[in-house]
Design a protein around this motif. Structure first.
Motif, PDB file in Angstrom:
ATOM      1  N   GLY A   1      33.205  43.828  23.627  1.00 37.04           N
ATOM      2  CA  GLY A   1      33.186  44.162  25.038  1.00 37.04           C
ATOM      3  C   GLY A   1      32.759  42.994  25.906  1.00 37.04           C
ATOM      4  N   ALA A   2      31.768  42.238  25.436  1.00 39.22           N
ATOM      5  CA  ALA A   2      31.316  41.072  26.191  1.00 39.22           C
ATOM      6  C   ALA A   2      32.434  40.042  26.318  1.00 39.22           C
ATOM      7  CB  ALA A   2      30.092  40.463  25.515  1.00 39.22           C
ATOM      8  N   ARG A   3      33.166  39.818  25.220  1.00 37.46           N
ATOM      9  CA  ARG A   3      34.293  38.871  25.276  1.00 37.46           C
ATOM     10  C   ARG A   3      35.333  39.329  26.292  1.00 37.46           C
ATOM     11  NH1 ARG A   3      33.592  38.681  19.498  1.00 37.46           N
ATOM     12  NH2 ARG A   3      35.070  40.416  19.297  1.00 37.46           N
ATOM     13  N   ALA A   4      35.664  40.615  26.262  1.00 38.38           N
ATOM     14  CA  ALA A   4      36.688  41.139  27.157  1.00 38.38           C
ATOM     15  C   ALA A   4      36.302  40.949  28.621  1.00 38.38           C
ATOM     16  CB  ALA A   4      36.928  42.617  26.862  1.00 38.38           C
ATOM     17  N   LEU A   5      35.014  41.075  28.914  1.00 34.71           N
ATOM     18  CA  LEU A   5      34.543  40.977  30.298  1.00 34.71           C
ATOM     19  C   LEU A   5      34.164  39.560  30.699  1.00 34.71           C
ATOM     20  CD1 LEU A   5      32.334  44.197  30.513  1.00 34.71           C
ATOM     21  CD2 LEU A   5      34.736  43.913  31.126  1.00 34.71           C
ATOM     22  N   GLY A   6      34.387  38.601  29.807  1.00 32.35           N
ATOM     23  CA  GLY A   6      34.023  37.223  30.119  1.00 32.35           C
ATOM     24  C   GLY A   6      32.527  37.004  30.183  1.00 32.35           C
ATOM     25  N   ARG A   7      31.767  37.814  29.417  1.00 30.76           N
ATOM     26  CA  ARG A   7      30.305  37.745  29.453  1.00 30.76           C
ATOM     27  C   ARG A   7      29.715  37.349  28.094  1.00 30.76           C
ATOM     28  NH1 ARG A   7      27.738  40.330  33.908  1.00 30.76           N
ATOM     29  NH2 ARG A   7      25.913  39.298  33.036  1.00 30.76           N
ATOM     30  N   SER A   8      30.485  36.678  27.261  1.00 34.33           N
ATOM     31  CA  SER A   8      29.976  36.297  25.940  1.00 34.33           C
ATOM     32  C   SER A   8      28.757  35.394  26.024  1.00 34.33           C
ATOM     33  CB  SER A   8      31.071  35.584  25.131  1.00 34.33           C
ATOM     34  OG  SER A   8      32.106  36.470  24.809  1.00 34.33           O
ATOM     35  N   SER A   9      28.636  34.665  27.101  1.00 36.74           N
ATOM     36  CA  SER A   9      27.528  33.709  27.200  1.00 36.74           C
ATOM     37  C   SER A   9      26.186  34.395  27.396  1.00 36.74           C
ATOM     38  CB  SER A   9      27.773  32.737  28.357  1.00 36.74           C
ATOM     39  OG  SER A   9      27.801  33.436  29.602  1.00 36.74           O
ATOM     40  N   ASP A  10      26.201  35.653  27.906  1.00 31.40           N
ATOM     41  CA  ASP A  10      24.898  36.271  28.172  1.00 31.40           C
ATOM     42  C   ASP A  10      24.788  37.732  27.741  1.00 31.40           C
ATOM     43  OD1 ASP A  10      26.561  37.283  30.148  1.00 31.40           O
ATOM     44  OD2 ASP A  10      25.180  36.925  31.796  1.00 31.40           O
ATOM     45  N   LEU A  11      25.863  38.344  27.259  1.00 30.09           N
ATOM     46  CA  LEU A  11      25.813  39.730  26.805  1.00 30.09           C
ATOM     47  C   LEU A  11      26.415  39.855  25.412  1.00 30.09           C
ATOM     48  CD1 LEU A  11      27.050  41.718  29.975  1.00 30.09           C
ATOM     49  CD2 LEU A  11      24.678  41.289  29.280  1.00 30.09           C
ATOM     50  N   GLY A  12      26.180  40.995  24.768  1.00 34.07           N
ATOM     51  CA  GLY A  12      26.892  41.336  23.545  1.00 34.07           C
ATOM     52  C   GLY A  12      26.221  40.965  22.246  1.00 34.07           C
ATOM     53  N   SER A  13      25.156  40.162  22.295  1.00 36.32           N
ATOM     54  CA  SER A  13      24.438  39.813  21.068  1.00 36.32           C
ATOM     55  C   SER A  13      22.970  39.611  21.402  1.00 36.32           C
ATOM     56  CB  SER A  13      25.018  38.542  20.427  1.00 36.32           C
ATOM     57  OG  SER A  13      24.885  37.431  21.291  1.00 36.32           O
ATOM     58  N   LEU A  14      22.141  39.661  20.365  1.00 37.49           N
ATOM     59  CA  LEU A  14      20.708  39.440  20.538  1.00 37.49           C
ATOM     60  C   LEU A  14      20.393  38.001  20.138  1.00 37.49           C
ATOM     61  CD1 LEU A  14      19.243  42.780  19.098  1.00 37.49           C
ATOM     62  CD2 LEU A  14      19.958  42.231  21.441  1.00 37.49           C
ATOM     63  N   GLU A  15      20.280  37.145  21.149  1.00 33.20           N
ATOM     64  CA  GLU A  15      19.982  35.745  20.947  1.00 33.20           C
ATOM     65  C   GLU A  15      19.031  35.297  22.049  1.00 33.20           C
ATOM     66  OE1 GLU A  15      23.486  33.241  19.703  1.00 33.20           O
ATOM     67  OE2 GLU A  15      24.582  35.003  20.445  1.00 33.20           O
ATOM     68  N   VAL A  16      18.149  34.380  21.704  1.00 34.00           N
ATOM     69  CA  VAL A  16      17.185  33.880  22.679  1.00 34.00           C
ATOM     70  C   VAL A  16      17.930  33.282  23.869  1.00 34.00           C
ATOM     71  CG1 VAL A  16      15.368  32.181  23.097  1.00 34.00           C
ATOM     72  CG2 VAL A  16      15.400  33.489  20.961  1.00 34.00           C
ATOM     73  N   GLY A  17      17.523  33.687  25.050  1.00 36.20           N
ATOM     74  CA  GLY A  17      18.137  33.206  26.278  1.00 36.20           C
ATOM     75  C   GLY A  17      19.185  34.128  26.861  1.00 36.20           C
ATOM     76  N   LYS A  18      19.661  35.080  26.059  1.00 35.73           N
ATOM     77  CA  LYS A  18      20.668  35.999  26.574  1.00 35.73           C
ATOM     78  C   LYS A  18      20.004  37.141  27.341  1.00 35.73           C
ATOM     79  CE  LYS A  18      24.846  35.326  23.929  1.00 35.73           C
ATOM     80  NZ  LYS A  18      25.996  36.028  23.311  1.00 35.73           N
ATOM     81  N   LYS A  19      20.818  37.847  28.121  1.00 41.17           N
ATOM     82  CA  LYS A  19      20.333  38.998  28.869  1.00 41.17           C
ATOM     83  C   LYS A  19      19.742  40.038  27.914  1.00 41.17           C
ATOM     84  CE  LYS A  19      21.407  38.531  33.349  1.00 41.17           C
ATOM     85  NZ  LYS A  19      20.494  38.859  34.470  1.00 41.17           N
ATOM     86  N   ALA A  20      18.684  40.671  28.373  1.00 44.32           N
ATOM     87  CA  ALA A  20      17.995  41.672  27.547  1.00 44.32           C
ATOM     88  C   ALA A  20      18.624  43.050  27.782  1.00 44.32           C
ATOM     89  CB  ALA A  20      16.509  41.687  27.861  1.00 44.32           C
ATOM     90  N   ASP A  21      19.791  43.247  27.184  1.00 45.35           N
ATOM     91  CA  ASP A  21      20.444  44.559  27.112  1.00 45.35           C
ATOM     92  C   ASP A  21      20.356  44.980  25.648  1.00 45.35           C
ATOM     93  OD1 ASP A  21      21.042  44.024  29.734  1.00 45.35           O
ATOM     94  OD2 ASP A  21      23.191  44.395  29.559  1.00 45.35           O
ATOM     95  N   ILE A  22      19.440  45.896  25.339  1.00 46.16           N
ATOM     96  CA  ILE A  22      19.040  46.151  23.954  1.00 46.16           C
ATOM     97  C   ILE A  22      18.952  47.649  23.708  1.00 46.16           C
ATOM     98  CG2 ILE A  22      17.232  45.748  22.222  1.00 46.16           C
ATOM     99  CD1 ILE A  22      16.348  43.322  23.909  1.00 46.16           C
ATOM    100  N   VAL A  23      19.331  48.055  22.493  1.00 50.68           N
ATOM    101  CA  VAL A  23      19.247  49.457  22.085  1.00 50.68           C
ATOM    102  C   VAL A  23      18.440  49.552  20.790  1.00 50.68           C
ATOM    103  CG1 VAL A  23      20.585  51.429  21.224  1.00 50.68           C
ATOM    104  CG2 VAL A  23      21.392  50.130  23.201  1.00 50.68           C
ATOM    105  N   LEU A  24      17.521  50.515  20.741  1.00 48.59           N
ATOM    106  CA  LEU A  24      16.797  50.836  19.516  1.00 48.59           C
ATOM    107  C   LEU A  24      17.253  52.195  19.017  1.00 48.59           C
ATOM    108  CD1 LEU A  24      14.566  50.668  17.351  1.00 48.59           C
ATOM    109  CD2 LEU A  24      12.960  51.565  19.085  1.00 48.59           C
ATOM    110  N   LEU A  25      17.800  52.212  17.795  1.00 51.51           N
ATOM    111  CA  LEU A  25      18.157  53.465  17.125  1.00 51.51           C
ATOM    112  C   LEU A  25      17.006  53.821  16.192  1.00 51.51           C
ATOM    113  CD1 LEU A  25      21.870  52.701  16.133  1.00 51.51           C
ATOM    114  CD2 LEU A  25      21.014  53.734  18.236  1.00 51.51           C
ATOM    115  N   ARG A  26      16.351  54.915  16.504  1.00 54.50           N
ATOM    116  CA  ARG A  26      15.208  55.327  15.689  1.00 54.50           C
ATOM    117  C   ARG A  26      14.943  56.801  15.942  1.00 54.50           C
ATOM    118  NH1 ARG A  26       9.317  55.281  16.078  1.00 54.50           N
ATOM    119  NH2 ARG A  26       8.373  54.579  14.115  1.00 54.50           N
TER     120      ARG A  26
END
Length: 477
Positions: free
Chosen positions: A351-376
């Protein structure tokens, strides 16, 4: 509280980074400071006042991204459960879509936005083709901005031609007023290409080019859009890396080649394609052409509003076709080509690739936007053991297992409950919309729309039926 942005750390989780190496990190922490991921590692030191969330026995993953959802239709949840695509077109395009008022668009978007967040979808493309007027469009944006998620308004109007509505001064005024570069509200144009040789959609593409925004289009929908539309887009230079082709289920190899060559992506809505009739879910063909894939839910008037269902049904449809193709050759499949890891990727980084947001969304990496889900979910027997985390996300988890959702560094769901979302107020608005629509249709049309006729069918004659025997009907005392 949603208004605050305090540092947050999720402790001791199984972290699906979805980075380039797809690292899976066991017993790791994820630290959020401001709107960014500040650190990932075991036993992190954190700033004073950090909110601590126990992620042990849970899965920490990027927020999911839905690239095609008609959110304005959410107030009609489940109404069209037994529809075909034809019945959908008749109901929304020809008969009743035009009676939706701005407040009905607002109610549907509020409910759809809350539903997305609740299921761990942190970014949703609102494929909003019910915007008959800019009053409707303002209502749509008002609703999106009232819910603490990340959204993209894909502006469309099924009651008018793309060339017409994109040329109106009030549309340009809306774009100037409401599309301001807010990181939480992206913008696309949403319209379909019929394949008419005169290419009547060309002026709308030119508006999109002038505005510098992508076009998202329902392509390869049986009986509606086809290879001619792709050819017209390609020959006129309107296929770009930002173009999103929704469904793309009935296209030829030539069209897939054109999409691949121009860098576009395909949004697959498997539940929709399986049930409505756009064509067989096309991931098997898309993979052969190396086209990037994202996932979407289409509309809650039919289907579920979460990407767990999208991942699950996409795996099932792709694998079913692979088995059927092998069986037709008198062969068998010994190793599945599409893996759980792949669909989790499509639901996040895809989804991040499709929206041109790969640089800051779609994965958990230092420096990226904090859009995070916890399944528990400590109260669910389906949430342990977590042996294969990708398989667990794709086949075992569901929306009720979404414990925590963080969007742009803010907690918007905690302990399985949305934060800062007034569901009772949304319920009240939705009830008013349902009452309005029911009154507009009248009870007979309302019931008929929800319960379409069942085609007559005939049971085949069975050549093995040669006796009246129906089993032993004796009773014993």
């Amino acid at each position: 509280m949603v208004g605050e942005r305090r540092p947050v750390v999720l402790r001791n989780g199984t972290v699906l980074t979805m980075d380039g190496a797809h690292q899976v990190l066991n017993d790791h922490d994820v630290l959020v400071v401001d709107d960014r991921i500040a650190a990932i590692g075991p036993r992190l030191e954190v700033p004073e006042g950090t909110v601590e969330i126990d992620a042990a026995n849970g899965i920490v993953m990027p927020g999911m991204i839905d690239t095609h959802r008609h959110m304005w239709q959410t107030a009609m949840r489940g109404y069209g459960a037994d529809w075909t695509l034809t019945q959908y077109f008749v109901w929304y395009y020809l008969e009743w879509g035009k009676v939706f008022r701005p407040q009905d668009i607002h109610a549907g978007n509020l409910l759809g936005a809350a539903e997305a967040l609740d299921a761990g979808v942190t970014t949703t493309v609102d494929w909003s083709h019910g915007l008959q007027t800019t009053d409707h469009a303002d209502a749509a944006v008002d609703a999106l901005q009232a819910v603490p998620g990340r959204f993209v308004l894909a502006y469309g109007n099924i009651q008018d031609s793309p060339a017409s509505w994109t040329a109106k001064p009030e549309f340009r005024d809306f774009v100037t007023r409401r599309i301001t570069g807010d990181d939480m509200l992206g913008f696309q144009l949403a319209f379909d290409v019929t394949g008419d040789p005169s290419f009547p959609e060309k002026p709308a593409f030119e508006v999109a080019r002038e505005l510098g925004v992508p076009v998202t289009t329902h392509a390869g929908v049986w009986g509606a859009t086809n290879d001619d539309g792709i050819r017209l887009m390609h020959d006129n230079g309107f296929m770009t890396p930002q173009s999103i082709y929704v469904h793309a289920a009935t296209l030829s190899a030539d069209s897939y080649h054109r999409i691949a060559a121009t860098g576009g992506s395909i949004s697959v809505s498997t539940e929709s394609e399986q049930s409505a009739g756009q064509g067989y879910p096309p991931t098997w063909a898309i993979r052969e052409h190396g086209i990037p894939v994202s996932l979407s839910m289409d509309t809650s008037v039919w289907w579920s509003g979460d990407l767990f269902s999208a991942m699950r049904t996409t795996l099932g449809a792709d694998r079913a076709r692979e088995h059927m193709a092998a069986h037709a050759r008198n062969d068998t499949v010994t190793h599945s080509s599409l893996r759980a890891e792949h669909v989790v990727d499509w639901a996040t980084t895809g989804g991040a690739r499709a929206l041109g947001r790969s640089s800051d969304l779609g994965s958990l990496e230092v420096g990226k936007k904090a859009d995070i889900v916890l399944l528990r979910n400590e109260n669910s027997p389906a949430m342990f053991p977590v042996l294969n985390p990708y398989g667990h996300v794709a086949f075992q988890a569901q929306r009720s297992d979404v414990d925590t959702v963080i969007v742009d560094g803010r907690i918007v769901k905690r302990d399985h409950r949305l934060v800062g979302v007034d569901l009772q107020a949304i319920r009240s608005q939705v009830e008013q919309t349902v009452e309005h629509l029911r009154a507009q249709l009248g009870e007979e049309a309302w019931q008929k729309g929800m319960n379409p006729d069942i085609p007559e069918s005939k049971v085949l004659d069975n050549p093995y039926t040669y006796t009246e025997y129906r089993g032993d009907t004796r009773t014993s005392v």
